[in-house]
Design an enzyme around this catalytic site. Structure first.
Site, PDB file in Angstrom:
ATOM      1  N   SER A 138      47.522 -15.342  40.997  1.00  0.00           N
ATOM      2  CA  SER A 138      46.768 -15.851  42.128  1.00  0.00           C
ATOM      3  C   SER A 138      47.769 -16.068  43.253  1.00  0.00           C
ATOM      4  O   SER A 138      48.724 -16.829  43.088  1.00  0.00           O
ATOM      5  CB  SER A 138      46.102 -17.171  41.748  1.00  0.00           C
ATOM      6  OG  SER A 138      45.484 -17.750  42.869  1.00  0.00           O
ATOM      7  N   LYS A 164      44.978 -11.468  42.539  1.00  0.00           N
ATOM      8  CA  LYS A 164      43.908 -12.226  43.201  1.00  0.00           C
ATOM      9  C   LYS A 164      44.488 -12.828  44.462  1.00  0.00           C
ATOM     10  O   LYS A 164      45.563 -13.431  44.425  1.00  0.00           O
ATOM     11  CB  LYS A 164      43.408 -13.312  42.240  1.00  0.00           C
ATOM     12  CG  LYS A 164      42.709 -14.495  42.871  1.00  0.00           C
ATOM     13  CD  LYS A 164      42.132 -15.403  41.801  1.00  0.00           C
ATOM     14  CE  LYS A 164      42.283 -16.875  42.163  1.00  0.00           C
ATOM     15  NZ  LYS A 164      41.825 -17.759  41.080  1.00  0.00           N
ATOM     16  N   LYS A 166      43.755 -15.305  47.940  1.00  0.00           N
ATOM     17  CA  LYS A 166      42.886 -16.337  48.490  1.00  0.00           C
ATOM     18  C   LYS A 166      42.371 -15.867  49.845  1.00  0.00           C
ATOM     19  O   LYS A 166      43.121 -15.254  50.617  1.00  0.00           O
ATOM     20  CB  LYS A 166      43.677 -17.637  48.656  1.00  0.00           C
ATOM     21  CG  LYS A 166      44.157 -18.231  47.334  1.00  0.00           C
ATOM     22  CD  LYS A 166      42.997 -18.816  46.539  1.00  0.00           C
ATOM     23  CE  LYS A 166      43.492 -19.573  45.324  1.00  0.00           C
ATOM     24  NZ  LYS A 166      42.393 -20.166  44.565  1.00  0.00           N
ATOM     25  N   ASP A 242      33.922 -20.579  39.591  1.00  0.00           N
ATOM     26  CA  ASP A 242      35.020 -21.461  39.177  1.00  0.00           C
ATOM     27  C   ASP A 242      34.519 -22.908  39.359  1.00  0.00           C
ATOM     28  O   ASP A 242      33.961 -23.501  38.412  1.00  0.00           O
ATOM     29  CB  ASP A 242      36.256 -21.142  40.033  1.00  0.00           C
ATOM     30  CG  ASP A 242      37.431 -22.090  39.840  1.00  0.00           C
ATOM     31  OD1 ASP A 242      37.279 -23.110  39.151  1.00  0.00           O
ATOM     32  OD2 ASP A 242      38.535 -21.833  40.392  1.00  0.00           O
TER      33      ASP A 242
HETATM   34  O1  OSB Z   1      40.723 -21.769  42.554  1.00  0.00           O
HETATM   35  O2  OSB Z   1      41.771 -20.924  40.947  1.00  0.00           O
HETATM   36  C1  OSB Z   1      41.729 -21.726  41.872  1.00  0.00           C
HETATM   37  C2  OSB Z   1      45.118 -23.448  42.269  1.00  0.00           C
HETATM   38  C3  OSB Z   1      44.722 -24.741  42.514  1.00  0.00           C
HETATM   39  C4  OSB Z   1      43.386 -25.033  42.591  1.00  0.00           C
HETATM   40  C5  OSB Z   1      42.434 -24.027  42.410  1.00  0.00           C
HETATM   41  C6  OSB Z   1      42.821 -22.730  42.145  1.00  0.00           C
HETATM   42  C7  OSB Z   1      44.184 -22.435  42.107  1.00  0.00           C
HETATM   43  C8  OSB Z   1      44.702 -21.090  41.902  1.00  0.00           C
HETATM   44  C9  OSB Z   1      46.079 -20.954  41.336  1.00  0.00           C
HETATM   45  O3  OSB Z   1      44.097 -20.092  42.235  1.00  0.00           O
HETATM   46  C10 OSB Z   1      46.062 -20.643  39.891  1.00  0.00           C
HETATM   47  C11 OSB Z   1      47.451 -20.765  39.313  1.00  0.00           C
HETATM   48  O4  OSB Z   1      48.263 -19.894  39.596  1.00  0.00           O
HETATM   49  O5  OSB Z   1      47.717 -21.742  38.592  1.00  0.00           O
HETATM   50 MG    MG Z   2      39.300 -20.409  41.865  1.00  0.00          MG
END
Ligand code: OSB
Ligand code: MG
Length: 374
Positions: A138, A164, A166, A242
């Site tokens: 991510s 992924k 953001k 999520d």
């Molecule tokens: O939405 O998945 C999410 C991090 C903090 C809060 C929400 C999210 C995330 C991430 C990072 O996308 C996931 C990671 O690398 O731990």
């Molecule tokens: Mg998420």
């Protein structure tokens, strides 16, 4: 298993992230993490991590609310329940509404404890079947498109199986166009962290269909299953939920409404293995692919995420990646490492399967409290 729970030791540790992580709801530069250590009368300990963030922006919880709920309500409920098996914890804590990240910190610690007492890897104790888990990354919002493309290139070179990124209003379509131009055929997802609304953002969200995405994660508000269902009907691309999936009931209703085609399971968000396994079993029975999300965890939470990811139905690459992407030095030994094929091997040692470096935790501790579980 005949558990004899003795004490719960909470520690708050502070760890700076290797690089800031930015989402539609904010930017994190250092994590304040609550570590739960549960001891048994025989002197064995289990570890869990509360993934609540510093601010109530991902969900309503924070490390400070979790600390209070844990010491004031969770510990007394557990003591009163005379827990004999890890599988009983989630029901014993059911009187607590919400606050699932607080619950999960302790619940996962008791699962680790139980697995250590029977001297089995936790993932096997849970019924995991996959000895290698598939890893994605991510990547947070970056200052420039060029910086994002550089980051993606580095992660692909490391072997990660899915990228992924953001997105948020104003940093979406153009960003995706540039990423797709640079990487026409990679497995790519986007995560909006609930930053869009219907009806006003419909035409923008519809354009996401043009970028061959594996999924669009949580485009709309957490409580809004109905609009997710409306959106999913109009999109070719799979929606993944999520923030919306906090309970097994949420997962069942999301599926019945066709509000998503994929579910992200996070141990913290759903309150630990009890609820996570109910969602996993339901998804498996209904052919809904699931994957394990992340919350910028330390090694303890990361090791639990690995255990969860070995369960049947976790077929898509998760957000569980190498310790080194987050920390200069983790609190487990060895740190989590990812192979050139973008996989993590399920550990062979008992419990979470990594050694918890108590000395490192001690050095990072800023707050500590011990409560009785008897
Ligand atoms: O939405 O998945 C999410 C991090 C903090 C809060 C929400 C999210 C995330 C991430 C990072 O996308 C996931 C990671 O690398 O731990
Ligand atoms: Mg998420």
């Amino acid at each position: 298993m005949n558990l004899r729970l003795k004490e719960l030791e909470l520690r708050e540790i502070e760890m700076p992230l290797v690089a800031p992580f930015e989402t539609s709801f904010g930017r994190t530069t250092r994590r304040r993490i609550m570590i739960a250590r549960v001891s048994d009368a025989r002197g064995v300990c289990g570890y869990g991590e509360c993934v609540a963030m510093e601010e109530p922006f991902y969900n309503h919880e924070t490390i400070d609310t979790a600390w209070l709920i844990t010491t004031k309500f969770i510990a007394p409920l557990l003591a009163h329940a005379r827990i004999e098996e890890a599988a009983q914890v989630s029901r014993a804590l059911a009187p607590v509404r919400g606050n699932r990240m607080a619950i999960a910190g302790v619940e996962t610690a008791i699962w680790d404890l139980e697995a250590r007492l029977i001297e089995r890897p936790l993932w096997q104790h849970l019924g995991g079947t996959q000895t290698q888990i598939r890893c994605g990354v991510s990547i947070g919002l970056q200052a420039t498109t060029e910086a994002l493309i550089d980051k993606i290139r580095i992660e692909l070179e490391s072997g990660y199986q899915r990228i992924k990124i953001k997105i948020k209003p104003g940093k979406d379509i153009e960003l995706l166009r540039a990423v797709r131009r640079a990487f026409p055929s990679i497995t790519l997802s986007v995560d909006a962290n609930a930053a869009y609304r219907l009806p006003e953002d419909f035409s923008l969200l519809k354009q996401l269909d043009d970028y061959d995405l594996l999924m669009i994660e949580q485009p709309l508000a957490p409580g809004d299953l109905l609009d997710h269902a409306k959106l999913q009907r109009e999109l070719k691309t799979a929606l993944c939920l999520d923030e919306s999936i906090v309970t097994f009931t949420d997962a069942r209703q999301a599926h019945e409404l066709s509000a998503c085609r994929i579910i992200n399971i996070k141990l913290g968000r759903v309150g630990g293995y009890g609820e996570a396994r109910k969602i996993q079993a339901f998804a498996l029975a209904h052919n809904v692919p699931v994957w394990c999300g992340g919350m910028l965890e330390s090694g303890i939470g990361r090791a639990h995420n690995i255990a969860l990811s070995t369960l049947p139905g976790f077929t898509l690459p998760g957000d569980v990646s190498a310790s080194a992407r987050y920390w200069t030095e983790d609190i487990i030994d060895p740190p989590v490492i990812v192979s050139k094929q973008g996989t993590i091997s399920a550990p062979t040692k008992p419990g979470i399967g990594y050694e918890v470096t108590e000395a490192r935790i001690e050095a990072l501790t800023v707050r500590q409290e011990t409560v009785s579980l008897r």
